[in-house]
Design an enzyme around this catalytic site. Structure first.
Site, PDB file in Angstrom:
ATOM      1  N   THR A 266       0.853  -1.189   0.000  1.00 48.73           N
ATOM      2  CA  THR A 266       0.000   0.000   0.000  1.00 48.73           C
ATOM      3  C   THR A 266       0.888   1.238   0.000  1.00 48.73           C
ATOM      4  O   THR A 266       1.912   1.287   0.685  1.00 48.73           O
ATOM      5  CB  THR A 266      -0.937   0.020   1.221  1.00 48.73           C
ATOM      6  OG1 THR A 266      -1.839  -1.087   1.135  1.00 48.73           O
ATOM      7  CG2 THR A 266      -1.759   1.308   1.261  1.00 48.73           C
ATOM      8  N   PHE A 268       1.118   5.262   0.766  1.00 44.68           N
ATOM      9  CA  PHE A 268       0.525   6.287   1.617  1.00 44.68           C
ATOM     10  C   PHE A 268       1.097   7.652   1.229  1.00 44.68           C
ATOM     11  O   PHE A 268       2.263   7.755   0.831  1.00 44.68           O
ATOM     12  CB  PHE A 268       0.833   6.020   3.095  1.00 44.68           C
ATOM     13  CG  PHE A 268       0.241   4.746   3.631  1.00 44.68           C
ATOM     14  CD1 PHE A 268      -0.930   4.751   4.366  1.00 44.68           C
ATOM     15  CD2 PHE A 268       0.866   3.517   3.413  1.00 44.68           C
ATOM     16  CE1 PHE A 268      -1.473   3.573   4.868  1.00 44.68           C
ATOM     17  CE2 PHE A 268       0.344   2.338   3.895  1.00 44.68           C
ATOM     18  CZ  PHE A 268      -0.833   2.361   4.631  1.00 44.68           C
TER      19      PHE A 268
END
Length: 365
Positions: A266, A268
């Site tokens: 992921t 960010f």
């Protein structure tokens, strides 16, 4: 202990004790230098900006290169983590940072926040991504950390919409490998009666669950950390969550790394009320819209190719309030102040129906 063994160990251990003292003395010197930097900033009216994303990225990049140069025994990632913590502690001598993230404690967002800022800041869990933006915009937090895209599930729409709606800037990015574990108080999988998990994690572990727990009822919850908390209170249940949640709630791992994609990660964004200077290895993100006519997208993006600017990401999303109208989120390699990027963005701005620069920031890793 065997006397011969004790004799052989005494030499290296004595040397380690001496090295530890040298390390401590050097850490103290570094801390004093950091305090002197704070005093200089105060004299020039910049005391409110102790954290400079570009400077910290340059230091970590230089440390990684040095480690590779002399073939250090520690991995580059381990060296980066050590120096990240050193810088975090030294920065706190100037001012303790407040970092908002999507909570509760134990989420991957908290792990990303600690990976980027180290352990010294005050970490402030927020109930939603919108609340992270509000915390930074209201000066309740200096920085916010929000998920923007997952390698398996794609873009996080709410983050993209909030970047468009708010005046905050992107000043950093974090790449976090996502490893999902099956956590429980129960001794084995055969004794659990229900599974708690965030919907995205259920999707990212879909094949593993179908192969191992196909008949187990799945209960969607607000976050993986909440799933772990509920599993800690329910001995007949299990949860999908990460390492931080397992440690926080004292849960055992019935199965590890159950994500379907072993490269699951992921990305960010770090958001702030200020931007970041050039680190020499940067990205620039912007959002734009094209006039609704043939060839509009080609004409919009053509300056990037002509100025030899690399586009690393293009994401379309429905425009707020517009029926069948779209905005486009774009990532470029380079800082907005780099001559080729600046020239391309200037031309793009003349052609776009709408353009907003979200920020330039050091590239992760």
């Amino acid at each position: 202990m065997n006397s011969t063994l004790h004799t052989e160990l005494s030499g290296p251990r004595t040397e380690i004790d001496g090295i530890d003292r040298q390390i401590l003395e050097l850490l103290d010197r570094r801390a004093r230098c950091a305090q002197e930097v704070g005093k200089i900033k105060l004299r020039y009216g910049e005391a409110g900006f102790p954290y400079r994303p570009e400077r910290e990225a340059q230091v970590l990049h230089r440390i990684a290169e040095l480690n590779l140069e002399f073939g250090g025994s520690l991995s580059t990632e381990a060296v980066r983590q050590i120096f990240r913590e050193v810088m975090s502690a030294c920065l706190a001598l100037e001012q303790q940072l407040k970092v908002a993230y999507l909570g509760p404690a134990g989420t991957f967002s908290e792990s990303a926040s600690r990976k980027h800022f180290g352990s010294a800041p005050a970490f402030l869990p927020q109930a939603s991504i919108d609340e992270v933006f509000r915390a930074v915009e209201s000066d309740h937090a200096h920085y916010g950390v929000v998920p923007v895209e997952n390698s398996s599930e794609g873009a996080v729409g709410s983050t993209l919409d909030l970047l468009l709606a708010h005046s905050l800037q992107v000043c950093g990015e974090v790449q976090l490998r996502i490893h999902h574990h099956l956590l429980s108080c129960a001794p084995e999988m055969g004794t659990v009666r229900r599974l708690y998990s965030h919907a995205q994690s259920l999707a990212q572990c879909h094949e593993w669950l179908n192969g191992n727990l196909v008949r187990l009822p799945r209960v969607p919850v607000a976050s993986n950390a909440e799933a772990a908390r509920m599993a800690a209170e329910d001995p007949e249940s299990c949860a999908i969550a990460g390492e931080a949640a397992a440690e926080l709630y004292g849960l055992s791992k019935l199965a590890m790394n159950i994500e379907d994609n072993p490269n699951n990660s992921t990305r960010f964004f770090v958001i702030a009320r200020h931007g970041a200077g050039s680190s020499g290895k940067d990205k620039t993100s912007f959002v734009c819209s094209a006039p609704n006519r043939p060839g509009a997208m080609f004409r919009l993006l053509e300056p990037l190719a002509r100025h030899n600017v690399d586009m690393s990401r293009l994401q379309s999303r429905p425009a707020p309030g517009g029926m069948w109208e779209y905005v486009f989120y774009v990532d470029l390699i380079g800082h907005r102040n780099d001559a080729p990027v600046a020239a391309a963005l200037a031309e793009l701005g003349e052609r776009a129906a709408f353009l907003k620069i979200l920020g330039s920031y050091p590239a992760a890793g």
